[in-house]
Design an enzyme around this catalytic site. Structure first.
Site: not given
Length: 320
Positions: A182, A189
């Protein structure tokens, strides 16, 4: 986000006991079907049936650390703590070892989906013991988005790969692996967001008066974002959000431009350094966020001073 996780679970047949330090948040959620409110963490533990699974959804650092420690004192052998926040993966490894000494299990569940998760589902990257992950599978399967209308990846067929990935969740590996994956997800991102931001900034400034007249373009940014969403190779959910923001207010007058980072970008860079892996784009995107928080930094002033020193360059008037 925690509230919507509860709602997605209870909408699909699960029962939840909830606690939030804000009593109003607990009472509001407890009014919904299949949700029981608890007065405090101790009360929450008492209301759950053994073996318990307690999902912690808090900011990384102190809030999560304190809560996991308290659960470690209150839970019984065989119970499970799930950290669905954005903890540092090294903290996960340490916490898992500490809880294991008490006969408790720890799961790090990297959770992506934000405020849209209730409707769209949550992409989950999970670390922990296989037996425990398998036991919790009904929870993860409910929270995950499912196949939806995304076409299958042809090259995956017939290779015995984990079907859960196609449903939007994976068992990434042992403790720490979930939040490690993650973390890198969020680092990527940062880079994608920065690329969109810089690209649209070039489009916006195509109308600058300093350009030759025939090279000036007054471009419709909302329309460009919209057309790129449809069939373009750079289409993505982030572009969907960009198009929505520009359609609502092309000037983005409601935003200051101050961009925070929640930690994962920094940790991704640290992991890359430890691995001696180059991450030029991700590092630049992180530093760009730092830059957004300073109107005129000392570095900017020093650059200006050097330019004047070697070339006699004079600072332009404000706004030019």
């Amino acid at each position: 986000m925690g509230g919507n996780i509860v709602r997605r679970l209870t909408t699909h047949g699960h029962e939840c006991v909830v606690f939030d330090r804000a009593a109003t948040a607990t009472s509001a959620l407890a009014k919904e079907k299949s949700v029981t409110g608890a007065a405090d963490i101790g009360d929450l533990v008492k209301r759950l049936k053994a073996p318990r699974a307690v999902w912690v959804m808090l900011p990384a650092g102190g809030p999560t650390e304190d809560t996991v420690a308290e659960l470690g004192r209150l839970l019984e052998k065989g119970d499970i703590v799930i950290d669905g926040g954005n903890s540092n993966w090294l903290d996960d490894i340490r916490r898992a070892k500490a809880l294991a000494e008490k006969g408790l299990h720890y799961v790090d569940a990297g959770t992506s989906g934000g405020v849209w998760g209730f409707e769209r589902g949550y992409c989950l990257m999970i670390g922990g013991e296989k037996e425990i992950i398998d036991r919790l599978d009904p929870i993860f399967a409910t929270l995950a988005p499912g196949r939806g209308d995304i076409p299958a990846t042809p090259s995956r067929a017939g290779k015995g790969r984990d079907k859960r990935a196609e449903q939007g969740y994976i068992h990434a590996g042992p403790n720490g692996a979930g939040h490690f994956v993650k973390m890198v997800h969020n680092g990527i991102e940062y880079g994608m967001m920065q690329a969109y931001a810089e690209g649209f900034n070039v489009l916006k400034n195509a109308a600058k008066e300093t350009l030759p007249a025939e090279q000036q373009f007054t471009l419709n940014l909302p329309d460009i974002a919209e057309v790129w969403r449809r069939g373009s190779v750079i289409s993505s959910w982030l572009l969907d959000l960009t198009a929505a923001a520009l359609a609502g207010d092309e000037a983005l007058a409601g935003f200051s431009g101050y961009v925070e980072d929640s930690g994962e970008g920094r940790w991704t860079i640290e992991a890359a350094i430890a691995e001696s892996v180059p991450v030029d784009v991700l590092a630049a995107a992180l530093f760009a966020r730092f830059r957004s928080r300073e109107e005129h930094s000392f570095a900017d002033k020093l650059l200006s001073a050097m330019r004047k020193g070697f070339g006699g360059h004079v600072e332009p008037k404000e706004g030019k």
